[in-house]
Design an enzyme around this catalytic site. Structure first.
Site, PDB file in Angstrom:
ATOM      1  CB  SER A 130      -0.895   0.004   1.240  1.00  0.00           C
ATOM      2  OG  SER A 130      -1.519   1.258   1.422  1.00  0.00           O
ATOM      3  CE1 TYR A 155      -4.351  -2.067   4.638  1.00  0.00           C
ATOM      4  CE2 TYR A 155      -3.660   0.170   4.084  1.00  0.00           C
ATOM      5  CZ  TYR A 155      -4.050  -1.108   3.697  1.00  0.00           C
ATOM      6  OH  TYR A 155      -4.131  -1.420   2.359  1.00  0.00           O
TER       7      TYR A 155
END
Length: 338
Positions: A130, A155
Site C-alpha cells: 500500500s 494498517y
C-alpha cells in the site's frame, strides 16, 4: 496456469479474477466474505465472475487466509503455479478501532500464504502492499527506493511488515515475490468505505459529506483497470535477483534475492476538492461539505513514482480521472437502480 487469487470477492480481486479467466488461466478464488462491508456486494462480484466467459475455469473457496491448516491443504491439493495475494483487512481508520483484525488477516494470513508458496514450489507470489507505507515521508513523488520506516497507522505497519516477511522468504527459500504498493484504487464495483463511494451516495441522497484536511488532500487516484493490467503484467514478470544490489548502499526495492517492490499508481495526484467537483458534475448536484481537520493516521498527499514499473513491465496508466469517475457513477446508478 493455475492461479490462486485471495480476496477474490473483493474490489480488486474480482477484477483480477475476471481478467485471468478471460485470457485462459484457471483461477481458484479464495475469500472469507467477512462483514467489514456489505456482503451482498461481494456476492454480486462473485456472480459476475460465475457468469463470465470461461467461468468453468473458476472455483470459489470460502476461507480466511488466517486458517493455516485449511489454507496449506488448499495449496497441497491444487499445486498453484502462481499466487496473487490481495486478501487483507483494509482501511486506515478501522485499524485504530480494531487492531487485532489487522494482525490476524494481514500478518498471520500473510505468513500462511508464504508458507504455502514455500512448501508447494509456487513460481511467483505477487501481493498487495500500500502507498500507506510511506507514512510520514514528505519527499514527492514517493519512490520505492526511499526508506519507509515511519508508518502512521497499524494498517500501514502491517503492509510494511508484509514486505519484510516476503524478503525473508525470497532470501531463505529463493521464492520470487513482488509487492505492489497500491495508490487509492477506484472504479466500478468499488468498496463502500472509500471516498468515491461515500461521496457519490451522500450527494445523490442530498446529505452532507465530511471533507478532511479541509479538502487539501492530494491523492494519486488509480483506476481499477489500470491496476489490474499492472498486476497481471507483474505476475508474468517473475521477480529476479538484482546483480548490482549492494549491502553498502542497500536499495529497499530490490535485493540479491528474487524480490521486487513497485509503486502502482496513476502518477497524477488530484486535490480532493477537484475530485469532489468532478463527482458533482457527473451526478448533476452540488455537495454540502463539512470541512474538517486532518484525521489521525491519514497522510496529506500521495504521489507515485512509477518509473520502475514502466521500465520493467511497460506499465502505462491510461484512464483519466474524469472518465474513471464517470464509469463508477454509471455503475453505481445501475447497481443501486438510482
Amino acid at each position: 496456469m493455475k492461479i490462486l487469487v485471495t480476496g477474490a470477492a473483493g474490489f480488486i480481486g474480482s477484477h483480477v479474477s475476471l481478467k485471468l479467466l478471460e485470457r485462459g488461466d484457471e483461477v481458484i478464488g479464495l475469500d472469507d466474505l467477512n462483514d467489514y462491508y456489505d456482503v451482498s456486494l461481494k456476492e454480486a462480484r462473485l456472480n459476475l465472475i460465475r457468469n463470465s466467459r470461461n467461468s468453468n475455469h473458476f472455483k470459489f473457496v470460502k476461507m480466511g487466509v488466517e486458517n493455516r491448516n485449511e489454507l496449506l491443504q488448499l495449496f497441497k491439493e491444487h499445486g498453484f503455479d502462481k499466487v496473487v495475494h490481495l486478501a487483507a483487512q483494509a482501511g486506515v481508520r478501522y485499524s485504530i478501532e480494531n487492531p487485532y483484525a489487522y494482525i490476524d488477516s494481514n500478518i498471520v494470513g500473510f505468513i500462511n500464504i508464504l508458507e504455502g508458496c514455500r512448501h508447494h514450489k509456487v513460481n511467483h507470489l505477487v501481493y498487495a502492499s500500500s502507498s500507506s507505507v510511506y507514512g510520514a515521508n514528505e519527499s514527492m513523488p514517493f519512490s520505492v527506493h526511499d526508506n519507509v520506516d515511519h508508518p502512521l497507522s497499524l494498517y500501514a505497519a502491517s503492509k510494511k511488515a508484509n514486505e519484510l516477511m516476503a524478503h525473508t522468504y525470497s532470501n531463505l527459500y529463493d521464492l520470487p515475490t513482488t509487492g505492489l504498493r497500491f495508490f487509492t484504487v477506484y472504479g466500478p464495483w468499488g468498496r463502500p468505505d472509500m471516498a468515491l463511494f461515500i461521496f457519490t451516495r451522500a450527494i445523490l441522497e442530498g446529505k452532507p459529506i465530511d471533507v478532511f484536511n479541509y479538502g487539501k488532500h492530494q491523492r494519486d487516484f488509480t483506476y481499477v483497470d489500470d491496476i489490474v493490467e499492472g498486476i497481471i503484467r507483474t505476475l508474468d514478470h517473475t521477480a529476479l535477483p538484482n546483480p548490482d544490489w549492494s549491502g553498502l548502499e542497500p536499495d529497499p526495492a530490490t535485493s540479491k534475492a528474487p524480490y521486487r517492490l513497485y509503486n502502482i499508481g496513476s502518477n497524477k495526484p488530484v486535490e480532493l476538492l477537484r475530485y469532489i467537483e468532478i463527482i458533482e458534475q457527473k451526478v448533476g448536484k452540488k455537495a454540502e461539505k463539512n470541512l474538517l481537520p486532518l484525521q489521525a493516521g491519514d497522510v496529506p498527499a500521495t504521489f507515485a513514482d512509477v518509473d520502475a514499473l514502466k521500465e520493467d513491465v511497460a506499465y502505462k496508466p491510461e484512464t483519466r480521472i474524469e472518465e474513471g469517475i464517470s464509469n463508477f457513477i454509471d455503475w453505481y446508478r445501475d447497481y443501486y437502480r438510482i
